[in-house]
Design a protein around this motif. Structure first.
Motif, short mmCIF file in Angstrom:
data_model
loop_
_atom_site.label_atom_id
_atom_site.label_comp_id
_atom_site.label_asym_id
_atom_site.label_seq_id
_atom_site.Cartn_x
_atom_site.Cartn_y
_atom_site.Cartn_z
N MET A 1 0.85 -1.17 0.00
CA MET A 1 0.00 0.00 0.00
C MET A 1 0.89 1.23 0.00
SD MET A 1 -3.06 0.61 2.58
CE MET A 1 -3.50 2.19 3.17
N SER A 2 0.64 2.12 -0.94
CA SER A 2 1.48 3.31 -1.01
C SER A 2 0.96 4.37 -0.04
CB SER A 2 1.50 3.86 -2.43
OG SER A 2 0.28 4.48 -2.74
N THR A 3 1.83 5.29 0.28
CA THR A 3 1.45 6.34 1.21
C THR A 3 0.65 7.41 0.49
OG1 THR A 3 3.50 7.53 0.80
CG2 THR A 3 3.49 5.95 2.61
N LEU A 4 -0.17 8.11 1.24
CA LEU A 4 -0.99 9.17 0.66
C LEU A 4 -0.14 10.41 0.42
CD1 LEU A 4 -4.21 8.92 2.81
CD2 LEU A 4 -3.98 8.38 0.41
N PRO A 5 -0.27 11.01 -0.75
CA PRO A 5 0.47 12.25 -1.00
C PRO A 5 -0.24 13.45 -0.36
CG PRO A 5 -0.83 11.66 -2.92
CD PRO A 5 -0.99 10.54 -1.91
N GLN A 6 0.49 14.51 -0.11
CA GLN A 6 -0.10 15.76 0.37
C GLN A 6 -0.53 16.55 -0.85
OE1 GLN A 6 -0.65 15.11 3.78
NE2 GLN A 6 -0.45 17.29 3.78
N GLY A 9 -7.20 20.33 -2.63
CA GLY A 9 -8.52 19.92 -3.08
C GLY A 9 -8.65 19.99 -4.59
N HIS A 10 -8.01 20.99 -5.20
CA HIS A 10 -8.07 21.15 -6.65
C HIS A 10 -7.34 20.00 -7.35
CE1 HIS A 10 -8.70 23.27 -10.38
NE2 HIS A 10 -7.41 23.13 -10.66
N GLU A 11 -6.19 19.57 -6.81
CA GLU A 11 -5.46 18.43 -7.38
C GLU A 11 -6.27 17.14 -7.25
OE1 GLU A 11 -0.84 19.79 -6.65
OE2 GLU A 11 -1.98 18.91 -4.99
N LEU A 55 -8.67 12.78 2.83
CA LEU A 55 -8.31 12.23 1.52
C LEU A 55 -8.60 10.75 1.44
CD1 LEU A 55 -7.16 12.65 -1.28
CD2 LEU A 55 -4.87 12.39 -0.31
N ARG A 56 -8.28 10.02 2.52
CA ARG A 56 -8.54 8.58 2.54
C ARG A 56 -10.05 8.30 2.44
NH1 ARG A 56 -5.20 4.66 3.46
NH2 ARG A 56 -3.63 5.96 4.46
N ALA A 57 -10.86 9.11 3.11
CA ALA A 57 -12.32 8.93 3.05
C ALA A 57 -12.84 9.22 1.64
CB ALA A 57 -13.00 9.85 4.06
N SER A 65 -8.70 2.29 -4.86
CA SER A 65 -7.63 1.99 -3.90
C SER A 65 -6.68 3.17 -3.89
CB SER A 65 -6.90 0.71 -4.29
OG SER A 65 -6.14 0.93 -5.45
N VAL A 66 -5.83 3.23 -2.89
CA VAL A 66 -4.85 4.32 -2.80
C VAL A 66 -3.92 4.27 -4.01
CG1 VAL A 66 -2.95 5.26 -1.45
CG2 VAL A 66 -4.99 4.41 -0.29
N ASN A 67 -3.52 3.07 -4.42
CA ASN A 67 -2.63 2.95 -5.57
C ASN A 67 -3.30 3.45 -6.85
OD1 ASN A 67 -0.56 1.85 -4.04
ND2 ASN A 67 -1.28 -0.24 -4.33
N GLU A 68 -4.57 3.11 -7.05
CA GLU A 68 -5.29 3.58 -8.23
C GLU A 68 -5.39 5.11 -8.22
OE1 GLU A 68 -8.37 -0.15 -8.96
OE2 GLU A 68 -8.93 1.49 -7.62
N PHE A 69 -5.63 5.69 -7.05
CA PHE A 69 -5.73 7.13 -6.94
C PHE A 69 -4.40 7.80 -7.26
CE2 PHE A 69 -5.53 11.12 -4.56
CZ PHE A 69 -6.63 11.77 -5.10
#
Length: 73
Positions: A1-6, A9-11, A55-57, A65-69
């Motif tokens: 599972m990859s980490t969430l980027p910072q 909202g526009h991105e 972001l996770r929600a 999934s986080v990877n797809e995002f």
């Protein structure tokens, strides 16, 4: 599972647009987006930086999934 980027909202909106979401309206600093198939409606805060939990929600509600995002970024 990859980490969430910072990201902002526009991105987040730009990434979810690639996944088939369309901006329906904006209410204050919140963007309401919708996808028809499979149906999903999300609210994205248009802030400079989204919290990790928010972001996770959003990703979970979009049925990604986080990877797809991360690939959509």
């Amino acid at each position: 599972m990859s980490t969430l980027p910072q990201i902002s909202g526009h991105e987040c909106l730009k990434a979810l647009t690639k996944a088939g979401f369309v901006l329906i309206r904006q209410h204050g600093s919140h963007l309401i987006i919708r996808r028809k198939e499979p149906f999903a409606q999300l609210v994205i805060p248009d802030h400079k930086e989204l919290d990790r939990g928010t972001l996770r929600a959003i990703i979970r509600q979009a049925n990604l999934s986080v990877n797809e995002f991360v690939e959509l970024l």
